[in-house]
Design an enzyme around this catalytic site. Structure first.
Site, PDB file in Angstrom:
ATOM      1  N   HIS A  33       0.919   2.244 -27.129  1.00  0.00           N
ATOM      2  CA  HIS A  33       0.028   2.970 -26.227  1.00  0.00           C
ATOM      3  C   HIS A  33      -1.350   3.084 -26.856  1.00  0.00           C
ATOM      4  CE1 HIS A  33      -0.015   6.820 -28.491  1.00  0.00           C
ATOM      5  NE2 HIS A  33       1.275   6.590 -28.737  1.00  0.00           N
TER       6      HIS A  33
ATOM      7  N   CYS B 125       4.958   5.838 -32.966  1.00  0.00           N
ATOM      8  CA  CYS B 125       4.503   4.853 -31.989  1.00  0.00           C
ATOM      9  C   CYS B 125       3.505   3.884 -32.619  1.00  0.00           C
ATOM     10  CB  CYS B 125       3.838   5.556 -30.807  1.00  0.00           C
ATOM     11  SG  CYS B 125       5.001   6.413 -29.732  1.00  0.00           S
TER      12      CYS B 125
END
Length: 345
Positions: A123, A136
């Protein structure tokens, strides 16, 4: 660090420029000297074909390949100490342009592409030049948006602890010699027919819609599992006459075919594979061919006939284990409970 192979739904980049989220930077030499937040984007080098993202943890870079050609590279920020980003071969399970973490104070996760159900995703986010996330893979926002626009659910993402190597054409010998040649002009298997009684393998292609295919061969279990759109549609035993290779290798199926035939399926042409993970010292000689792999040709033919460009083949010495979210966890690790609403940041 936890390593895992996520089998699920699967692929990613494109305007020759190196830029931060806000300003452009010089192009010359930028692919090797990117500053935090910068990226290189050259989709015109390969306009079509299957896409793969490779994330190198030691380099803090994300590389994008289309049909074997690198079309993008960006700086990235992965998990900080205590929040390690897992390594392995993953599929994009879910995509959302606007997404917020429900673990970390509703932190924004724009252009989220989920890799695991327990919180790992690609992301947009802050990319300071070092690992800073909760697990992440953060990307520059402009790059994450371009990536999002060209990916599909089910695309392959490889995260490795090694410095990124250039993927190379390879022949994993998924269909090595063993059975006798079929009668000229016939097919080894008619996929419309049920599995013959006593065949020793299962095949239910109707359980999943057409889509991304992932094949996992466990050299430890001597078993091959076929997934399509995250659903198991086939499973069959394999035999190994020689010493199996050590470690995990991953291959991406490219467009096109080779001029010769698949060794054990002479009525089908040999496919074009790209090795994207693992030691390449034994490629393109054939990792599985050297190990003397043997399997029912009727099963191999079914596997061959559902493969489409972008399909992933994972060959591992790890054992297959049934786990939440169709994740194979490294031997010795605890299988985590599924947390479909937990996202890292």
């Amino acid at each position: 660090m936890r390593r895992c192979i996520t089998l699920g739904l699967l692929a990613c980049l494109a305007v020759l420029s190196v830029a931060t989220a806000a300003t452009a930077a010089p192009v010359a030499g930028a692919s090797l000297r990117l500053l935090p937040g910068e990226y290189l984007w050259t989709p015109e080098l390969a306009p079509v074909g299957p896409v793969l993202v490779l994330v190198s943890l030691p380099e803090q870079r994300a590389y994008v390949y289309r049909n074997g050609v690198r079309i993008g590279v960006a700086t990235a920020s992965t998990g900080k100490p205590g929040y390690d980003t897992p390594t392995g071969v993953f599929s994009v399970l879910q995509k959302k342009r606007e997404h917020y973490s429900n673990l970390y104070d509703d932190a924004p996760m724009p252009y989220m592409q989920r890799l695991t159900w327990d919180g790992i995703a690609l992301h947009a986010g802050r990319v300071p030049g070092y690992p800073a996330s909760h697990g992440c893979v953060r990307l520059p926002e402009a790059f994450a948006e371009k990536l999002y626009d060209v990916t599909t659910r089910g695309m392959t993402v490889v995260i490795t602890d090694d410095p990124a190597r250039v993927p190379m054409l390879a022949d994993p010998s998924l269909f090595p010699a063993s059975p006798p040649a079929p009668t000229v002009g016939t097919r080894v298997a008619d996929l419309s027919l049920p599995v013959p009684a006593g065949a020793g393998f299962s095949w239910q292609s109707g359980k999943a819609p057409p889509g991304q295919v992932t094949v996992v061969l466990s050299l430890s279990d001597r078993e091959m599992v076929v997934m399509r759109e995250g659903v198991e549609i086939g499973r069959g035993p394999v035999k190994l006459a020689g010493t199996p290779p050590v470690g995990t290798r991953a291959y991406l199926l490219l467009d096109g075919v080779q001029p010769d035939a698949a060794t054990s399926l002479p009525d089908r042409p040999r496919r074009r594979w790209l090795r994207v993970l693992g030691d390449g010292a034994d490629d393109p000689a054939g990792v599985l061919g050297q190990a003397g792999l043997d399997a029912d040709p009727r099963f191999l033919a079914r596997v061959y006939d559902i493969l489409v460009p972008g399909a992933t083949l994972v060959v591992t010495d790890e054992a297959l284990r049934r786990a939440p979210a169709l994740t194979v966890i490294e031997a010795g690790d605890e299988i985590p409970p599924a947390r479909p609403h937990a996202e890292g940041q």
